[in-house]
Motif scaffolding. Structure first.
Motif, PDB file in Angstrom:
ATOM      1  N   HIS A  19     -39.384  -1.931 -22.546  1.00 22.14           N
ATOM      2  CA  HIS A  19     -39.347  -0.993 -21.437  1.00 22.14           C
ATOM      3  C   HIS A  19     -38.359   0.121 -21.762  1.00 22.14           C
ATOM      4  O   HIS A  19     -37.368  -0.109 -22.444  1.00 22.14           O
ATOM      5  N   TYR A  75     -43.269   0.784  -4.149  1.00 23.97           N
ATOM      6  CA  TYR A  75     -42.290   0.960  -5.231  1.00 23.97           C
ATOM      7  C   TYR A  75     -42.237   2.441  -5.590  1.00 23.97           C
ATOM      8  O   TYR A  75     -42.820   3.276  -4.895  1.00 23.97           O
ATOM      9  N   SER A 118     -45.476  -5.305 -14.658  1.00 24.48           N
ATOM     10  CA  SER A 118     -44.062  -5.296 -14.977  1.00 24.48           C
ATOM     11  C   SER A 118     -43.173  -5.119 -13.749  1.00 24.48           C
ATOM     12  O   SER A 118     -41.962  -5.043 -13.884  1.00 24.48           O
ATOM     13  N   GLU A 146     -28.992  -4.390 -17.943  1.00 24.68           N
ATOM     14  CA  GLU A 146     -29.094  -4.189 -19.395  1.00 24.68           C
ATOM     15  C   GLU A 146     -27.819  -3.556 -19.935  1.00 24.68           C
ATOM     16  O   GLU A 146     -27.272  -3.986 -20.956  1.00 24.68           O
ATOM     17  N   ALA A 190     -36.907  -9.303 -16.833  1.00 23.18           N
ATOM     18  CA  ALA A 190     -37.634  -8.714 -15.700  1.00 23.18           C
ATOM     19  C   ALA A 190     -38.922  -9.477 -15.411  1.00 23.18           C
ATOM     20  O   ALA A 190     -39.441  -9.414 -14.307  1.00 23.18           O
ATOM     21  N   ASN A 206     -34.400  -9.395 -12.493  1.00 27.45           N
ATOM     22  CA  ASN A 206     -34.657  -8.388 -11.465  1.00 27.45           C
ATOM     23  C   ASN A 206     -34.961  -9.113 -10.161  1.00 27.45           C
ATOM     24  O   ASN A 206     -36.076  -9.591  -9.973  1.00 27.45           O
ATOM     25  N   THR A 247     -36.035   1.471 -20.277  1.00 28.06           N
ATOM     26  CA  THR A 247     -34.624   1.297 -19.944  1.00 28.06           C
ATOM     27  C   THR A 247     -33.870   0.598 -21.069  1.00 28.06           C
ATOM     28  O   THR A 247     -32.657   0.784 -21.199  1.00 28.06           O
ATOM     29  N   ASP A 281     -34.386  -9.337 -21.850  1.00 29.76           N
ATOM     30  CA  ASP A 281     -34.772  -8.650 -20.637  1.00 29.76           C
ATOM     31  C   ASP A 281     -35.641  -9.626 -19.841  1.00 29.76           C
ATOM     32  O   ASP A 281     -36.745  -9.954 -20.263  1.00 29.76           O
ATOM     33  N   CYS A 287     -33.631   3.474 -13.585  1.00 23.05           N
ATOM     34  CA  CYS A 287     -35.066   3.390 -13.271  1.00 23.05           C
ATOM     35  C   CYS A 287     -35.171   3.133 -11.770  1.00 23.05           C
ATOM     36  O   CYS A 287     -35.223   4.079 -10.986  1.00 23.05           O
ATOM     37  N   THR A 288     -35.106   1.885 -11.351  1.00 21.22           N
ATOM     38  CA  THR A 288     -35.005   1.606  -9.928  1.00 21.22           C
ATOM     39  C   THR A 288     -33.710   2.221  -9.411  1.00 21.22           C
ATOM     40  O   THR A 288     -32.652   2.044 -10.020  1.00 21.22           O
ATOM     41  N   HIS A 321     -35.423  -7.929  -7.369  1.00 18.26           N
ATOM     42  CA  HIS A 321     -36.445  -7.225  -6.579  1.00 18.26           C
ATOM     43  C   HIS A 321     -37.832  -7.455  -7.153  1.00 18.26           C
ATOM     44  O   HIS A 321     -38.802  -6.959  -6.602  1.00 18.26           O
ATOM     45  N   LYS A 322     -37.910  -8.206  -8.220  1.00 16.37           N
ATOM     46  CA  LYS A 322     -39.244  -8.557  -8.718  1.00 16.37           C
ATOM     47  C   LYS A 322     -39.451 -10.048  -8.494  1.00 16.37           C
ATOM     48  O   LYS A 322     -40.112 -10.454  -7.558  1.00 16.37           O
ATOM     49  N   ALA A 346     -29.309  -2.913 -10.501  1.00 12.87           N
ATOM     50  CA  ALA A 346     -30.729  -2.931 -10.854  1.00 12.87           C
ATOM     51  C   ALA A 346     -30.844  -3.440 -12.284  1.00 12.87           C
ATOM     52  O   ALA A 346     -29.833  -3.674 -12.946  1.00 12.87           O
ATOM     53  N   GLY A 347     -32.090  -3.595 -12.733  1.00 12.84           N
ATOM     54  CA  GLY A 347     -32.304  -4.124 -14.074  1.00 12.84           C
ATOM     55  C   GLY A 347     -31.628  -3.302 -15.144  1.00 12.84           C
ATOM     56  O   GLY A 347     -30.965  -3.842 -16.030  1.00 12.84           O
ATOM     57  N   ALA A 348     -31.781  -1.979 -15.047  1.00 17.64           N
ATOM     58  CA  ALA A 348     -31.206  -1.119 -16.073  1.00 17.64           C
ATOM     59  C   ALA A 348     -29.693  -1.293 -16.148  1.00 17.64           C
ATOM     60  O   ALA A 348     -29.113  -1.327 -17.240  1.00 17.64           O
TER      61      ALA A 348
HETATM   62  C1  LIG Z   1     -39.545  -5.042 -18.435  1.00 17.19           C
HETATM   63  C2  LIG Z   1     -38.594  -4.256 -17.598  1.00 17.19           C
HETATM   64  N1  LIG Z   1     -37.315  -4.140 -17.979  1.00 17.19           N
HETATM   65  C3  LIG Z   1     -36.408  -3.437 -17.243  1.00 17.19           C
HETATM   66  C4  LIG Z   1     -36.790  -2.798 -16.090  1.00 17.19           C
HETATM   67  C5  LIG Z   1     -35.772  -1.952 -15.363  1.00 17.19           C
HETATM   68  O1  LIG Z   1     -35.386  -2.588 -14.152  1.00 17.19           O
HETATM   69  P1  LIG Z   1     -34.895  -1.659 -12.977  1.00 17.19           P
HETATM   70  O2  LIG Z   1     -36.040  -0.747 -12.621  1.00 17.19           O
HETATM   71  O3  LIG Z   1     -34.544  -2.609 -11.872  1.00 17.19           O
HETATM   72  O4  LIG Z   1     -33.704  -0.892 -13.475  1.00 17.19           O
HETATM   73  C6  LIG Z   1     -38.104  -2.938 -15.629  1.00 17.19           C
HETATM   74  C7  LIG Z   1     -38.531  -2.404 -14.303  1.00 17.19           C
HETATM   75  O5  LIG Z   1     -38.965  -1.285 -14.151  1.00 17.19           O
HETATM   76  C8  LIG Z   1     -39.033  -3.640 -16.423  1.00 17.19           C
HETATM   77  O6  LIG Z   1     -40.318  -3.736 -16.044  1.00 17.19           O
END
Ligand SMILES: Cc1ncc(COP(=O)(O)O)c(C=O)c1O
Ligand SMILES: Cc1ncc(COP(=O)(O)O)c(C=O)c1O
Lengths: 484, 443, 484, 443
Positions: free
Chosen positions: A175, B98, A82, A147, A250, A272, A177, A248, B327-328, A274-275, A142-144
């Motif tokens: 996830h 990470y 993930s 969202e 990611a 994301n 988040t 999502d 999270c990140t 960064h992914k 960031a991803g969160a």
């Molecule tokens: C499926 C999924 N959704 C959301 C996130 C949250 O992204 P971020 O860590 O960039 O906030 C992640 C990463 O940890 C993830 O794996």
């Protein structure tokens, strides 16, 4: 066969910063003073922080030593499910260091920041092409936060429809988040189970989707590494009840050049960078979580937005229905630069990135199934999820297995997530691992499974090669010591 | 492609193991109607060398130092960054890792972040700090949400002299809630006017920034007392933490939570991000803190080590009940700030802060004697508001042409201050450049 | 007390380059072809080298892992006697990377290389001021080549005097490069013993100095870390017989701001910029060994020389008596840049550099004497020399002692040199080590001395913490395997 | 000063241990008449920031790409260097270490140099190579001295098409010896004329460079045969090893010793140094090889490891009888070359070499059709000699003003070639730039 990477060697102890140093040292060149000291109201003056005084060599050795206690993608395989721990090209970091960008003040008049703005504008277009979505904001850090931005957009959209809804559907594979972001936006998360194929069944959604439900947050491919095959039908169900579909994204590393998220019926998507787009994870960040929408939601995107204006680019606040600002400025720009530079380096090769990421995951899945219990024996996307079920008889847990993997010289996969799989072992190799390294990793896990049968203590005691052995997390939480 | 190791033979033998005829077959679970119709329509891949050329031409014309003299701070500060710090940030065991979920092989990150938490707490005079948030804006939003959670009250009083863009972020975070945001006006001397507090009930928190957006040092102690007198928490915000190398820290002035932007601690401006969201708190509130926390513990042999801790606050455990969705975070920026603070040391940061202040005072004095009005008399750190004589707009444009950015026009942020400018001087601003600015403005 | 740095932790095995890779991979971005393939005579075409094909991540991981098996000044204390392993400031490396220098072609017309030439001109002047010599050539690529240049200058000078001499005096404390450089210039090395104070006695020199002797090569401070107190008298003796005095200045870190090498009667001196002037040693080089002479020898210096000409700088070949060229171009320019940048950063502080280097050495000497046999108990300069004499009773050798030091996390001192001290342990801390680190190092050696008495096996088995244990050098030399 | 950790207290307590009243006392063994009279007369120390400014102004006006288009090779070649290589060279465990005297804690350097020796041997088609010498010039001198040692003969025949500056270095190394240096003229086709060999007796070695200074590919096989026929060794020199990615390597053509400059293998030009002195040899001569050698061996547990070996050849053991006086070499440049060769790989170097050659052929063709004479018809790699029409000197100067360096004038090196220029094109030379040059020369 090649030997496993794990070995022990000389590393160096290093005290905490404040256990070093002597008052009066300084590790930084202080600029020459070219102005007089100005009078100063002593009442305002404080003690100044109690920092240790170190010379430059002290600082350099401190972090050089610390770095050697760490394991990164440059050290070896890091199949953290993930998280898409692919190789981070050095050339992208170089672009982010260009003084023209690194030195740029965010509030410069637009005529002095055309290059920086153009990069954002073009990156938005590139991501739109890759995802099949219409409009994009690069602002979420960031991803969160992406969202959260997505939830806000849905929230605002519903308001604009004169509807106030309190709930949102969140599958059990989501996830953490996802529900947290929904909650931040005031939505109550309605959990829905994935079916015995590990994906969502339309009927389950139809059952709980109602007029008080804002929509659904679906991760596709989901955190089991499986494609949500019924995504379109689900989207129709949600839309029919006036809700919206949040995706999502990611796990977009599974589908570049293949998926068209727009066609899936998704209204809002986050990525994301960064992914999927190879920016270094930095030991936990910074990242970037751009939010992508279909045109009917564009007017809600965060401001400022980059718009073309007479041959140039300007930042516009002129979006009255926007959800507003999420970041003090425009997001983690330095991360955007790296993603932009990566995309320009790959072009349509991005499709191969995803194809090979999926091939690697399926290869690992096939070679390890039987050795470890495969949660869902179906074609996977970018990652595959095993569990410790077959090892229970030997009183060996997922934790023991992956701690042992450290001794073999690999970073463990993601563990105990997704929650729907007990003792989950979630492996995402990414496309940048070559077959030889995959084989080495697989052989290590097979060897560990054998050890679990024959000598479980090896696993219980692991890791033994690191600077420290297993750490006492319980007492760390019971009596928190967060500063020295 | 140098990033893709697979040879045709690799692919063939792997497909055999997988039992698929070709790679497309692996995507058979993806329905046709979820796929894109055509191939990716992207520009041809650039070689490393074409990319370098492209980027070089892209940044041409960007207004950056040393070519440009930029007297603008406003939440993004130009400070010298030691080459040793830039070098250390190249240690890829740190940059390509990470979140340290596996502490045994992440002790480098963990000790470094533990040290960061400590240094930041010492700088701010607080008991604890988290492992970083995104930036100053979201840090303020998180701090306020935290205060609301702690007090269980609904009214949030925000100084109008908190960075306007941070307040915009707060509005965004608060819009889906039923909490009430109240803005506190400012006085003629450039500090927060708290009289309005008396009209507020169910007051959860009072938030003030110092040095505030005008660069003025607020009387945090007084604000703190007023907040506490009303059973509310005192949140102190900042955009320029270097100030605490010289001026009293929020912690010593009674702040319960301190939050802000750490960019000025060794992080390049990079068009506004990544910066560093700093959040520090009294220990009693630690279980309400958002984001990651690193704690010290022992391993099985009793050896000192570090782990992520108090994870039950976080989304991956608590999910919808988490203290935040983060999270990140901005870990690498926290690491940068730690390296920077370690390089400066206590003695160095004192001297550097003093120099920033003295440079700014010099600029202030010169501009004043050149006939520009210094709008607020409250002491400032490295920024201040000036009102030049009428018709400065043309001068400002003329200076741009001369590669001088004469501060930030305040009109968009404080319409009542149309014609006023926020100027900044740091240790990177030479006397010569300041004299030049003064001369150019005068002429 | 702080714990010793030596520890063991996870490091990673890494095969040889050609044990990795697959034909068809490439770790470098190949430029786009914008011209047609030209016809090519197949008779000229070769096989092409049998290099492994690796992807970029393979290369990055390979060298990242290798680097972790290594110990440098940035890892910890590196008191390698006679090598001046001081901290190498990162800012100096940055200057050498400036495109204006790193990208400069050496044969550019002078009008396009003024900056590069000015740096060389100024560096010569700076070194002249620091040494007290008159004229300098920066061309020698390392100390040994500086020595050779010096020998040539003496050779040429004597020729110009119509004298041909076959011998040169070389003290028994001299570094191996001294006699080797003399031999390269056709001089027979006449060895002279240092007296029981560890320095040269004028009488010994007077005894062997004759009209067939070109002069003397004296290292000052010598390799025992002692100042050659009679250098002037010795110079007079040598000069009286028509010879010249060569000084090996590799140990200049002892005397900046104090010594005036010119006044010592020295005619020719070489410096090691990679020692005294902090340029990184690069795992064995590159270095730079500028040669400094008194004015009467200036005309013999290598060409080209940098000269000022109407407000600018040019390279001049116009020195008919010059010894000629030693380097294809002008020497290791990138090293010169770093030394220049270091000197400009230090200015007159260089005197403190030497004062503190000497203080550190004397501190180590005082604290360790008694524990280890001090070869010459006199005030030392930048380094001090012990031996394993006191440990002989326990059948423990210098090699055992220093291998054990590795386990404690320090790089060993120079050993078995100078040859005049049996089992020499030559410690040069340099000025960049702080007192705390010196104490830790000293305590480690004291602890090892104790181990030698109580448990010598610990030393014989050492090192145990490194990736490999003691290596079989004998069979390596008997059956050399130099390529794979 | 940030590089000097000593506090006054440190100094005091250390002096106490040493038993000295002050630091000066420690210098009491230095006679007054060996000391300087005054203090160091040096410029005030520059801060890191002043140094950056100083260096920036120093390099202003340097004629470097991309601002300048430089069609000059002549022993210093412009090739692309991957950022990954530059990054890896920042790994300071490798850069701040010295000669690996302690193999157990230097395995990184040792394995890397062992790999370098291997890759270089494969590139040159030889059995072994040393760990590096200073540069191409000294490598040639050392190779010739080695040949003389091996054969015990005195006459050294050098092609006049070996880089003139390398030959200058050879002269320097040979002047104090009684060996005889003989120069072999060149033919009208741009290769070495070996007929003179017949006049020579006591011939120790014949040395030829290929591609030679004119860029022409020599017939090494023939030269080798002629040398061997006379019981002499054949030394093959080079200044552009990339050529062997495409053309036959010296080893396959009978070379006994191969030497040259490795700068073009990933090392920046840096005004001529540090470069990389490469020396490779047949295994039978290994004990005559100058400089360091890394060999494979085993540790006490039978584990593979690497050490410096055959040290009895070297000055620190053999002293005046050593095969050379070299101690510090150019190790980091050897490491760079290894990283570069590893990044390119066998497939990559082939393609890159081919591209260099094709670019150069294009330039040659265009210049020829624009009326410039290509002086030698022998095939070349990425350099060639051209003779432009009369009066080119002014054109050359005019082009400099236009930031184009139209090759190297050969007059200073080959007076008979006054009016001729040595031009170079590599993969970094774009077609557009070549067309520009041709156009500019024509106009
Ligand atoms: C499926 C999924 N959704 C959301 C996130 C949250 O992204 P971020 O860590 O960039 O906030 C992640 C990463 O940890 C993830 O794996
Ligand atoms: C005293 C002395 N002289 C000469 C040298 C030779 O210098 P270099 O290794 O730079 O050739 C050294 C360094 O090893 C040395 O210590």
């Amino acid at each position: 066969m090649r030997e496993f990477p794990g070995a022990t060697g000389l590393i160096l102890n290093e005290p905490l910063l404040w256990e070093k140093g002597k008052k009066g040292r300084c590790g930084m060149s202080l600029p020459r003073r070219d102005v007089e000291p100005a009078p100063l109201d002593e009442a305002l003056v404080g003690e100044g922080p109690d920092f240790p005084d170190l010379s430059e060599i002290d600082v350099v050795r401190h972090y050089t030593r610390l770095s050697q206690w760490n394991f990164g993608v440059d050290s070896g395989m890091y199949p953290l499910g993930s998280c898409t721990m692919k190789y981070n090209p050095k050339i992208n970091d170089k672009q982010a260091r260009l003084q023209g960008l690194a030195g740029a003040h965010p509030l410069l008049p637009p005529e002095l920041s055309q290059g920086a703005l153009r990069l954002m504008f073009e990156l938005e277009r590139l991501l739109a092409e890759i995802t099949g979505m219409d409009a994009i904001s690069l602002q979420p850090a960031a991803g969160a936060q992406g969202e959260f931005a997505g939830m806000l957009i849905i929230y605002r959209y519903l308001h604009s429809q004169g509807s106030r809804r309190t709930k949102i559907i969140v599958p059990d594979t989501a996830h953490g988040t996802n529900p947290a972001s929904a909650a931040l936006c005031g939505f109550r998360a309605m959990h829905v189970k994935s079916n015995d194929e590990g994906i969502l069944s339309p009927s389950a959604i139809a059952e709980i989707m109602d007029e008080d439900t804002a929509g659904i947050m679906v991760t596709n491919p989901n955190t089991l590494g499986l494609f949500e095959e019924h995504i379109r039908e689900i989207a129709e169900i949600v839309h029919a009840k006036g809700g919206l579909v949040y995706c999502d994204g990611a796990n977009m590393n599974a589908g570049m050049g293949v998926f068209d998220v727009g066609r899936m019926g998704v209204d809002v998507l986050h990525l994301n960078l960064h992914k999927t787009f190879s920016t270094p994870h930095g030991g936990g960040g910074p990242g970037a979580g751009p939010i992508c929408v279909k045109s009917h939601l564009e007017r809600f995107l965060p401001v400022p937005r980059i718009v073309e204006a007479n041959g140039g680019y300007v930042l516009s606040e002129d979006y009255p229905e926007s959800v507003g600002k999420l970041h003090s400025f425009y997001g983690n720009y330095g991360v955007l630069v790296r993603a932009y530079s990566y995309i320009l380096s790959m072009g349509a090769e991005l499709k191969n990135v995803s194809r090979l990421a999926v091939l690697n995951a399926n290869y690992v899945k096939e070679r390890l199934k039987g050795t470890f219990h495969l949660a869902y024996d179906r074609p996977c996307m970018h990652e595959c999820v095993f569990s410790d079920k077959l090892q229970h008889d030997y009183k060996v847990t997922t934790l023991d297995i992956v701690k042992r993997l450290i001794d073999y010289g690999f970073h463990p996969p993601t563990v105990y997530f997704p929650l729907v799989v007990n003792g989950a072992i979630m492996i995402e190799p990414t496309e940048t691992e070559c077959k030889e390294d995959l084989d080495l990793f697989i052989d290590a896990l097979i060897a560990i499974a054998k050890e679990a049968e024959e000598d479980p203590e090896l696993l219980k005691e692991a890791p033994t090669r690191c600077k420290v052995r297993r750490l006492d997390e319980t007492s760390a939480a019971r009596r928190p010591c967060l500063t020295g | 492609m140098r990033y893709l190791p697979h040879t045709p033979e690799d692919i063939a033998s792997m497909l055999e193991v997988v039992g698929a005829g070709d790679v497309d077959e692996l995507f058979r679970t993806v329905p046709q109607d979820c796929r894109r119709s055509g191939e990716l329509n992207l520009p041809d891949p650039l070689t490393e060398w074409e990319l370098n050329d492209h980027m070089a031409s892209l940044v041409r014309g960007m207004g950056v130092s040393p070519e440009y003299k930029i007297f603008m701070g406003a939440g993004s500060y130009d400070h010298y960054i030691p080459e040793s710090v830039s070098y250390l940030l190249g240690r890829s065991e740190l940059t390509t890792a990470y979140t340290p979920y596996q502490p045994e092989m992440s002790q480098g990150t963990l000790q470094a972040i533990y040290e960061y938490q400590t240094l930041v707490s010492r700088l701010l005079g607080m008991e604890t700090a988290n492992a970083s948030l995104y930036d100053g804006g979201s840090a303020l939003a998180e701090a306020l949400l935290m205060a609301v959670r702690i007090t269980g009250r609904k009214t949030v009083a925000l100084s109008s002299l908190i960075h306007p863009l941070y307040r915009r972020v707060v509005e965004t975070y608060f819009q889906p809630t039923d909490y009430v945001l109240v803005e506190l006006p400012y006085t003629g001397s450039g500090t927060t006017d708290t009289t309005k507090l008396n009209e507020l009930d169910d007051l959860a928190v009072v938030a003030v920034q110092s040095p505030n957006f005008f660069g003025c040092i607020e009387n945090m102690e007084r604000v703190g007392q007023e907040a506490h007198a009303r059973g509310a928490l005192f949140v102190a915000a900042f955009s320029e933490p270097l100030a605490y190398g010289l001026f009293k820290s929020p912690g010593t002035q009674g702040a319960d939570i301190v939050c802000g932007e750490g960019q000025s601690l060794g992080i390049p401006r990079t068009f506004g991000g990544p910066g560093l969201g700093i959040l520090a708190s009294k220990m009693q509130y630690v279980r309400h803190v958002p984001g990651r926390l690193v704690g010290q513990t022992k391993d099985r042999d009793g050896k000192r080590g570090f782990v992520l801790t108090l994870a039950t606050r976080e989304q991956h455990i608590r999910r919808e009940k988490a203290t935040s969705n983060i999270c990140t975070n901005n870990s690498l920026c926290a690491l940068t700030a730690a390296m920077y603070m370690a390089s400066l040391g206590g003695t160095g940061i004192r001297e550097l802060a003093r120099l920033n202040r003295d440079k700014c005072e010099y600029l202030k004095k010169q501009l004043a004697s050149a006939g520009n009005r210094i709008v607020f008399e409250t002491p400032t750190f490295n920024e201040f508001v000036m009102e030049p004589p009428q018709g400065f707009d043309e001068v400002y444009q003329r200076l741009l042409a001369k590669k001088i950015v004469a501060g930030l026009p305040l009109k968009p942020y404080y319409p009542e201050l149309a014609g006023c400018y926020l100027l900044c001087a740091t240790e990177t601003t030479s006397k010569a450049d300041m004299d030049l600015l003064v001369k150019e403005i005068a002429s």
